[in-house]
Design a protein around this motif. Structure first.
Motif, mmCIF file in Angstrom:
data_model
loop_
_atom_site.group_PDB
_atom_site.id
_atom_site.type_symbol
_atom_site.label_atom_id
_atom_site.label_comp_id
_atom_site.label_asym_id
_atom_site.label_seq_id
_atom_site.Cartn_x
_atom_site.Cartn_y
_atom_site.Cartn_z
ATOM 1 N N ARG A 51 0.822 -1.200 0.000
ATOM 2 C CA ARG A 51 0.000 0.000 0.000
ATOM 3 C C ARG A 51 0.858 1.253 0.000
ATOM 4 N NH1 ARG A 51 -0.446 3.336 3.449
ATOM 5 N NH2 ARG A 51 0.332 2.034 5.151
ATOM 6 N N ALA A 52 1.930 1.253 0.805
ATOM 7 C CA ALA A 52 2.813 2.409 0.888
ATOM 8 C C ALA A 52 3.496 2.685 -0.447
ATOM 9 C CB ALA A 52 3.850 2.204 1.986
ATOM 10 N N LYS A 53 3.946 1.638 -1.113
ATOM 11 C CA LYS A 53 4.620 1.827 -2.402
ATOM 12 C C LYS A 53 3.670 2.409 -3.435
ATOM 13 C CE LYS A 53 8.488 -1.373 -2.010
ATOM 14 N NZ LYS A 53 9.252 -2.482 -2.624
ATOM 15 N N ALA A 54 2.417 1.957 -3.444
ATOM 16 C CA ALA A 54 1.440 2.497 -4.390
ATOM 17 C C ALA A 54 1.152 3.965 -4.088
ATOM 18 C CB ALA A 54 0.157 1.674 -4.331
ATOM 19 N N ALA A 55 1.031 4.304 -2.807
ATOM 20 C CA ALA A 55 0.753 5.687 -2.417
ATOM 21 C C ALA A 55 1.910 6.606 -2.776
ATOM 22 C CB ALA A 55 0.459 5.756 -0.925
ATOM 23 N N VAL A 56 3.131 6.147 -2.563
ATOM 24 C CA VAL A 56 4.310 6.954 -2.874
ATOM 25 C C VAL A 56 4.415 7.184 -4.375
ATOM 26 C CG1 VAL A 56 6.834 6.940 -2.880
ATOM 27 C CG2 VAL A 56 5.589 6.332 -0.808
ATOM 28 N N GLN A 57 4.150 6.158 -5.149
ATOM 29 C CA GLN A 57 4.208 6.314 -6.611
ATOM 30 C C GLN A 57 3.232 7.378 -7.086
ATOM 31 O OE1 GLN A 57 3.256 2.764 -8.842
ATOM 32 N NE2 GLN A 57 4.078 3.584 -10.747
ATOM 33 N N GLN A 58 2.037 7.401 -6.524
ATOM 34 C CA GLN A 58 1.057 8.408 -6.899
ATOM 35 C C GLN A 58 1.494 9.798 -6.458
ATOM 36 O OE1 GLN A 58 -2.912 7.591 -5.507
ATOM 37 N NE2 GLN A 58 -3.724 9.574 -6.165
ATOM 38 N N ALA A 59 2.041 9.910 -5.248
ATOM 39 C CA ALA A 59 2.440 11.213 -4.723
ATOM 40 C C ALA A 59 3.641 11.791 -5.456
ATOM 41 C CB ALA A 59 2.742 11.103 -3.231
ATOM 42 N N GLU A 60 4.440 10.953 -6.093
ATOM 43 C CA GLU A 60 5.609 11.434 -6.824
ATOM 44 C C GLU A 60 5.270 11.926 -8.228
ATOM 45 O OE1 GLU A 60 8.394 8.205 -6.573
ATOM 46 O OE2 GLU A 60 9.173 8.870 -4.628
ATOM 47 N N ASN A 61 4.033 11.786 -8.641
ATOM 48 C CA ASN A 61 3.602 12.261 -9.948
ATOM 49 C C ASN A 61 3.715 13.782 -10.027
ATOM 50 O OD1 ASN A 61 2.354 12.564 -12.475
ATOM 51 N ND2 ASN A 61 0.303 12.549 -11.585
ATOM 52 N N THR A 62 4.267 14.285 -11.108
ATOM 53 C CA THR A 62 4.448 15.739 -11.266
ATOM 54 C C THR A 62 3.525 16.333 -12.327
ATOM 55 O OG1 THR A 62 6.224 15.391 -12.882
ATOM 56 C CG2 THR A 62 6.865 15.623 -10.561
ATOM 57 N N ASN A 63 2.628 15.536 -12.880
ATOM 58 C CA ASN A 63 1.808 15.996 -14.007
ATOM 59 C C ASN A 63 0.344 16.229 -13.643
ATOM 60 O OD1 ASN A 63 3.989 15.849 -15.896
ATOM 61 N ND2 ASN A 63 3.730 13.626 -15.949
ATOM 62 N N ALA A 193 2.215 10.549 3.867
ATOM 63 C CA ALA A 193 3.121 10.440 2.726
ATOM 64 C C ALA A 193 4.573 10.286 3.172
ATOM 65 C CB ALA A 193 2.976 11.664 1.823
ATOM 66 N N SER A 194 4.989 11.068 4.167
ATOM 67 C CA SER A 194 6.380 10.989 4.627
ATOM 68 C C SER A 194 6.670 9.642 5.280
ATOM 69 C CB SER A 194 6.689 12.134 5.586
ATOM 70 O OG SER A 194 5.846 12.099 6.722
ATOM 71 N N ALA A 195 5.722 9.159 6.088
ATOM 72 C CA ALA A 195 5.908 7.851 6.720
ATOM 73 C C ALA A 195 5.874 6.737 5.681
ATOM 74 C CB ALA A 195 4.841 7.629 7.785
ATOM 75 N N ASP A 196 4.962 6.839 4.711
ATOM 76 C CA ASP A 196 4.877 5.813 3.669
ATOM 77 C C ASP A 196 6.158 5.765 2.847
ATOM 78 O OD1 ASP A 196 2.377 4.970 4.392
ATOM 79 O OD2 ASP A 196 1.308 6.004 2.781
ATOM 80 N N TRP A 197 6.775 6.936 2.625
ATOM 81 C CA TRP A 197 8.034 6.951 1.871
ATOM 82 C C TRP A 197 9.105 6.154 2.605
ATOM 83 C CZ3 TRP A 197 12.978 8.732 2.830
ATOM 84 C CH2 TRP A 197 13.835 8.834 1.729
ATOM 85 N N ILE A 198 9.177 6.315 3.918
ATOM 86 C CA ILE A 198 10.150 5.544 4.707
ATOM 87 C C ILE A 198 9.845 4.056 4.631
ATOM 88 C CG2 ILE A 198 10.922 5.061 7.072
ATOM 89 C CD1 ILE A 198 10.670 8.053 7.639
ATOM 90 N N ILE A 199 8.595 3.689 4.800
ATOM 91 C CA ILE A 199 8.218 2.275 4.737
ATOM 92 C C ILE A 199 8.549 1.699 3.365
ATOM 93 C CG2 ILE A 199 6.258 0.670 4.787
ATOM 94 C CD1 ILE A 199 4.947 2.609 6.829
ATOM 95 N N HIS A 355 2.331 15.866 -2.353
ATOM 96 C CA HIS A 355 3.362 15.569 -3.351
ATOM 97 C C HIS A 355 4.646 15.177 -2.637
ATOM 98 C CE1 HIS A 355 5.749 15.824 -7.000
ATOM 99 N NE2 HIS A 355 6.558 16.708 -6.422
ATOM 100 N N ILE A 356 5.400 14.255 -3.206
ATOM 101 C CA ILE A 356 6.724 13.883 -2.702
ATOM 102 C C ILE A 356 7.750 14.242 -3.763
ATOM 103 C CG2 ILE A 356 8.246 12.014 -1.962
ATOM 104 C CD1 ILE A 356 5.793 10.522 -0.952
ATOM 105 N N ALA A 357 8.743 15.029 -3.378
ATOM 106 C CA ALA A 357 9.796 15.436 -4.303
ATOM 107 C C ALA A 357 11.087 14.707 -3.974
ATOM 108 C CB ALA A 357 10.016 16.941 -4.229
ATOM 109 N N THR A 358 11.744 14.191 -5.005
ATOM 110 C CA THR A 358 13.036 13.530 -4.888
ATOM 111 C C THR A 358 13.939 14.049 -6.008
ATOM 112 O OG1 THR A 358 12.455 11.694 -6.368
ATOM 113 C CG2 THR A 358 11.874 11.448 -4.022
ATOM 114 N N ALA A 359 15.181 13.620 -6.010
ATOM 115 C CA ALA A 359 16.076 14.023 -7.085
ATOM 116 C C ALA A 359 15.590 13.495 -8.426
ATOM 117 C CB ALA A 359 17.491 13.524 -6.796
ATOM 118 N N ALA A 360 14.890 12.354 -8.399
ATOM 119 C CA ALA A 360 14.436 11.730 -9.638
ATOM 120 C C ALA A 360 13.308 12.494 -10.311
ATOM 121 C CB ALA A 360 13.994 10.293 -9.359
ATOM 122 N N ASN A 361 12.471 13.190 -9.532
ATOM 123 C CA ASN A 361 11.329 13.865 -10.167
ATOM 124 C C ASN A 361 11.366 15.387 -10.069
ATOM 125 O OD1 ASN A 361 10.539 14.435 -7.526
ATOM 126 N ND2 ASN A 361 8.651 13.272 -7.594
#
Length: 383
Positions: A51-63, A193-199, A355-361
């Motif tokens: 569940r956490a991975k799916a949520a993080v993937q959605q939050a990292e969307n920039t579009n 979102a921040s906790a899910d990113w860690i998980i 939204h989650i921001a990383t170097a990748a996005n």
């Protein structure tokens, strides 16, 4: 202190301990030794991890498209807004002032910033000064209005509408304290979102330190929600809860980080803070201890996503991610909400999606500035 454990802490037990810590601890609290890792191929919380991975993937969307207000009153004229800042050393508080200044220029108003210096006395003096100026509206920029209850009452008596930014936990209008609206992302979404990113990033196996400022109700609530979400994965252990007031972060964080390193060493693999600035102050101590900027502990800020945070993320220097507020956008929203107040229209209650921001996005940018809001507000105001 939490008692030492040699087996994995169960989620319910950790939650109870975390809540107790938040209620009374003023420094750091350890959960003791970490239990043996289940390993990334066999996470201790497979359902939560998925569940956490799916949520993080959605939050990292920039579009994502603009989903905020598209209609409202046209611009009124001749208004002045005073922004009372908790402290301009808080990058989020300072960042919103840029959006307010930009939006007031477009709508044709005047603005002024008064720095509360991060102390109750300073905030009371700043808000007193703001009320004495008799502006059209006042922004409560990042502090608890209860600290300035007398001045808030004076503003109300003078019929000066107040709009908060991170002033109370919930977005939208507030009756107690009386705010026409409070502009913020939903604290529950940011914390999750921040906790899910860690998980997700740790594959359900992490030793975590939480940094907060318990003097700010919004921040205290956020850190409590973060710890609760972390407990949904049995492979995640809360090592310490560090309560460091934001105005003291520059002096106290390096000392606390050095202490944490001596206590936990390599057991400390992840950190989450209610504001990115803690990691700017943690970097010298981590560097002095021989830690690499792009290695553990991997750090995520649960707000506010200021330019220096993006610079650390993009360069791999002691911060890996942030859950940024769209600070400039929120400054524009503050002005739009004031325009509704001046026009005797209700507040929108709009909250930006998490939204989650990383170097990748982030693609080298130094802010989270989603598209569409400037055009939308200009159309609404007729500008």
């Amino acid at each position: 202190m939490y008692p030492n454990r040699k087996t994995a802490l169960r989620a319910a037990a950790l939650l109870a301990a975390a809540v107790a810590v938040i209620g009374g601890c003023q420094r750091g609290v350890t959960t003791g030794e970490r239990s043996p890792s289940t390993g990334p191929s066999s996470p201790g919380c497979p359902t939560t991890l998925a569940r956490a991975k799916a949520a993080v993937q959605q939050a990292e969307n920039t579009n994502a498209r603009w989903n905020g207000p598209t209609s409202g009153p046209t611009a009124v004229s001749g208004k002045t807004v005073v922004y009372v800042a908790q402290t301009m050393t808080n990058p989020g508080v300072a960042g919103v002032t840029n959006g307010v200044a930009e939006a007031t220029k477009v709508i044709g108003w005047n603005t002024r910033v008064i720095d509360g210096q991060g102390t109750p006395a300073g905030l009371q003096a700043a808000l007193s000064e703001a009320v004495a100026l008799r502006p059209s509206g006042i922004v409560i920029g990042g502090f608890d209005p209860d600290l300035t209850s007398r001045q808030v009452a004076q503003a109300d008596a003078a019929h000066i509408p107040l709009i908060g930014w991170h002033a109370v936990e919930a977005p939208g209008p507030s009756r107690r304290p009386k705010l026409f609206s409070n502009i913020t992302s939903k604290v529950q979404d940011v914390a999750k979102a921040s906790a899910d990113w860690i998980i997700a990033r740790s594959d359900g196996d992490a030793g975590v330190v939480v940094f907060t400022d318990a003097s700010i109700p919004f921040a205290r609530s956020k850190s409590e929600l973060i710890t609760r979400e972390l407990t949904t994965c049995s492979g995640v252990q809360l090592l310490a809860y560090e309560n460091i007031p934001i105005p003291d972060a520059g002096s106290r964080t390096p000392q606390e980080v050095s202490s944490l390193l001596s206590r936990f060493s390599n057991t400390w693999t992840y950190s989450v803070a209610i504001n990115d600035l803690y990691f700017a102050d943690a970097a010298p101590a981590l560097r002095a201890a021989g830690k690499q900027g792009d290695a553990a502990p991997f750090n995520i800020g649960a707000g506010d996503g200021d330019p220096s945070a993006f610079q650390r993320i993009n360069s791999g220097q002691f911060q890996a991610a942030t859950v940024p507020e769209p600070l400039t956008e929120q400054g524009w929203q503050i002005i739009d909400e004031f325009n509704r107040a001046f026009s005797a229209k209700p507040a929108t209650g709009y909250t930006a999606p998490v939204h989650i921001a990383t170097a990748a996005n982030s693609h080298g940018t130094t802010t989270w500035d989603p598209a569409g809001y400037r055009e939308a507000y200009r159309r609404i105001w007729g500008r």
